[in-house]
Design a protein around this motif. Structure first.
Motif, short mmCIF file in Angstrom:
data_model
loop_
_atom_site.label_atom_id
_atom_site.label_comp_id
_atom_site.label_asym_id
_atom_site.label_seq_id
_atom_site.Cartn_x
_atom_site.Cartn_y
_atom_site.Cartn_z
N LEU A 180 17.61 33.29 10.80
CA LEU A 180 16.29 33.16 10.66
C LEU A 180 16.10 31.86 10.13
O LEU A 180 15.03 31.30 9.93
CB LEU A 180 15.13 34.86 9.38
N ARG A 215 19.24 35.68 19.44
CA ARG A 215 18.39 36.17 18.25
C ARG A 215 18.48 37.39 18.73
O ARG A 215 18.49 38.71 18.57
CB ARG A 215 17.59 35.70 17.63
N HIS A 216 17.54 37.48 20.06
CA HIS A 216 17.11 38.24 20.76
C HIS A 216 18.62 39.62 21.06
O HIS A 216 18.59 40.36 21.08
CB HIS A 216 16.86 37.79 21.94
N TYR A 238 20.00 41.18 17.71
CA TYR A 238 19.66 42.19 17.66
C TYR A 238 20.06 43.59 17.93
O TYR A 238 19.14 44.44 16.99
CB TYR A 238 18.40 41.85 16.85
N LYS A 239 19.99 44.11 18.47
CA LYS A 239 20.54 44.80 19.47
C LYS A 239 21.83 46.17 18.56
O LYS A 239 21.50 46.41 18.34
CB LYS A 239 20.48 44.67 20.85
N VAL A 257 18.34 44.72 9.41
CA VAL A 257 18.60 43.57 8.58
C VAL A 257 17.74 44.69 7.08
O VAL A 257 16.40 44.97 8.39
CB VAL A 257 18.20 42.34 8.52
N PHE A 290 8.75 50.47 15.53
CA PHE A 290 10.54 49.88 15.22
C PHE A 290 11.26 50.24 16.04
O PHE A 290 11.86 49.86 16.53
CB PHE A 290 10.90 49.70 13.98
N SER A 293 10.57 51.48 18.74
CA SER A 293 10.37 51.10 20.92
C SER A 293 10.59 49.75 20.85
O SER A 293 11.19 49.38 22.02
CB SER A 293 8.83 51.17 20.74
N PHE A 294 11.30 49.17 19.55
CA PHE A 294 12.11 47.77 19.90
C PHE A 294 13.81 47.67 20.91
O PHE A 294 13.98 46.71 20.95
CB PHE A 294 11.70 47.61 18.69
N TYR A 295 13.91 49.18 20.10
CA TYR A 295 15.23 49.76 20.67
C TYR A 295 15.90 50.43 21.97
O TYR A 295 15.10 51.44 21.93
CB TYR A 295 16.45 49.70 19.40
N LEU A 329 13.45 51.41 8.63
CA LEU A 329 13.29 49.88 9.29
C LEU A 329 15.19 49.79 9.80
O LEU A 329 15.86 49.21 11.22
CB LEU A 329 11.94 49.58 9.34
N ALA A 330 15.97 48.92 8.70
CA ALA A 330 17.08 48.46 9.13
C ALA A 330 18.43 49.51 9.87
O ALA A 330 18.90 49.28 10.74
CB ALA A 330 17.71 47.41 7.99
N LYS A 343 7.99 46.79 25.41
CA LYS A 343 7.39 45.34 23.19
C LYS A 343 6.14 45.44 22.85
O LYS A 343 6.00 45.56 22.22
CB LYS A 343 9.07 44.85 22.75
N THR A 355 14.46 42.98 18.20
CA THR A 355 14.51 42.41 19.55
C THR A 355 12.85 41.98 19.91
O THR A 355 13.05 40.90 21.08
CB THR A 355 15.32 43.79 19.89
#
Lengths: 257, 250
Positions: A54, A73-74, A77-78, A82, A102, A104-106, A144-145, B3, B94
């Motif tokens: 960050l 970062r992208h 973060y898979k 955090v 959140f 849906s991001f993985y 969420l982490a 996303k 992500t």
């Protein structure tokens, strides 16, 4: 030989008005719980944010999973979950909605419903984040982490705002998560938490990392830097830690009140 | 894309839950149309070069919707997310903050268009509003007005040091512009001094561009308004982006 998951070498970070950290070096090994401790303003969060990608360091190197986290970062973060120190969420979003979002991001997220049950948030899923108590918001951050099923979990002030029962439950959960193979980087002000959880610790003061090693090694380090008259056997880790800190004056409130 | 779509869905729900945004985007312009329509009707008038009061008002009220989303909803959400480190939290996933920012622009654009379509439909049913100009010109004027006004909103968030100042700037700009640009009260009724002030406001050119596009083929005046909107977009957009480079999102 243990696998190094994150490596911080001679890290320096300047803000516009001051140097936040310098000469910071330490390693994070796979499968361990590493705690970062130190007084307020010692640069713990700044360093962790560099590890999280960050912030970009002013100089020095940070690698996480062999990559520069700021530039990649992208992809990292898979593998990373955090919990930031002071995050908020949109006030009108509901607990269930933020969890679904959140997730849906993985590609293969953990089951948020099960996590919500475990963390006592299942009943609150239709409540807006604004209406959660401080402890509930903290548990939401932890949920969420955990969603990415992280290989590396970074927790900044994990149990701030949690009551003792939930705090102890959280500690045991973390030990369980560690047993499952997750590496944990923990920033904490609670030294009893660190004593319970951490395999190793890094001690920060005035923006520098002054010690890295096991709890036993930390005791030896403090003993060497403490006048013999002050040292006692069988001190708790918190008492040992306090020997490093300048004595805080007792507030003379009687005269004010 | 998955996303982005997920964030768009949530941001749409959050937009609808915000009373101010919902009311002033969908309800208030319609109330204005019905109120003033019941007073003035839509008979051709020499005041409006042979057009009816409502023929002129629908494009003007459309700009009011653009003002709500571009000078209030979008910039205040941006400032709120930034100050409360919500973008930072998304950066630690992500998805990243760009996805959220992009979704917020899309949602506000879509809500503006929905508000416009609703207003136009009510105007058509109640007062027989007709678009006699070209569809291309209407779309160009609408999209460029949105882009220019959003750039102004973006610029306001860039110069504001915190959300309180941002609130103040946005409210000030919004109310000054909607009352003096001709989007609520026809500029034909203004005294000369106010007409001069209104010439300095970006929203005025959005009103003029939309009114011109509704009822005429693109003429020189239309293209002049389009040029001013392009200038506003370029100046405010690039200045805002430059200022944001110096700002910390952390």
């Amino acid at each position: 030989m243990q696998e190094v998951l994150a490596k911080i070498e001679n890290l320096k970070l300047n803000y516009s008005t001051a140097t936040a950290v310098q000469d910071v070096s330490f390693k994070l090994y796979r499968g361990e719980i590493l705690a970062i401790i130190g007084p307020n303003g010692s640069g713990k969060t700044s360093v962790v944010e560099c590890v999280e990608g960050l912030r970009s360091p002013t100089s020095g190197a940070v690698t996480v999973f062999g990559k520069n986290p700021y530039l990649h970062r992208h992809s990292i973060y898979k593998k990373i979950g955090v919990q930031l120190q002071d995050t908020q969420y949109p006030e009108k979003i509901k607990v269930g909605e933020v969890c679904r979002l959140f997730s849906s991001f993985y590609d293969h997220p953990a089951d948020w419903k099960e996590l919500a049950r475990q963390l006592g948030l299942w009943e609150k899923q239709k409540r807006t984040v604004k209406k959660l108590s401080g402890g509930e918001k903290q548990r939401l951050s932890i949920l969420l982490a955990l969603l990415p099923r992280p290989e590396l979990l970074i927790l900044d002030e994990l149990t701030t705002g949690l009551d003792p029962e939930i705090r102890r439950g959280m500690w045991d959960s973390l030990l369980h998560i560690k047993k499952m193979g997750t590496t944990i980087l923990l920033v904490s002000h609670y030294i009893n938490e660190v004593e319970y959880l951490a395999d190793r610790l890094v001690y920060f003061n005035q923006g520098r990392s002054l010690f890295e090693g096991s709890q036993e090694q930390f005791r030896e380090y403090v003993q060497q830097n403490t006048p013999k008259a002050l040292w006692q056997e069988n001190l708790t880790l918190e008492e040992v830690y306090l020997l490093l800190s300048p004595q805080t004056d007792v507030l003379e409130l009687e005269e004010i009140l | 894309m998955k996303k982005l779509w997920a964030v768009i869905k949530i941001e749409s729900v959050l937009f609808m839950r915000d009373f101010f945004g919902f009311f002033f985007t969908f309800i208030f312009p319609m109330m204005m149309l019905l109120l003033y329509g019941s007073i003035y009707g839509n008979e051709p008038s020499p005041y409006f070069h042979g057009l009816g009061a409502m023929d002129m008002s629908v494009p003007a009220y459309s700009v009011m919707i653009i003002g709500v989303t571009g000078l209030m909803a979008f910039p205040l959400t941006l400032a709120y997310y930034k100050e409360n480190k919500i973008y930072k939290r998304f950066d630690a996933t992500t998805a990243g903050k760009r996805t959220v920012l992009c979704a917020q622009v899309i949602v506000n654009f879509v809500m503006t268009i929905l508000g416009f379509v609703l207003l136009l439909s009510v105007g058509k049913v109640m007062y027989g509003i007709q678009i006699t100009g070209s569809a291309f010109a209407v779309c160009l004027a609408l999209f460029l007005s949105m882009a220019a006004v959003y750039a102004v909103g973006f610029f306001l968030t860039a110069i504001a040091p915190n959300i309180k100042i941002c609130n103040l700037l946005c409210y000030l700009c919004y109310f000054t512009m909607i009352f003096l640009s001709g989007s609520t009260i026809p500029r034909e009724l203004f005294p000369d001094a106010l007409k001069k002030i209104s010439k300095a406001l970006p929203l005025t050119y959005a009103v003029d561009a939309l009114q011109a596009s509704f009822h005429h083929a693109p003429n020189q005046e239309f293209w002049q308004n389009i040029l001013v909107l392009l200038l506003v977009l370029a100046v405010c957009g690039s200045l805002g982006a430059l200022l944001y480079k110096r700002k910390s999102w952390s």
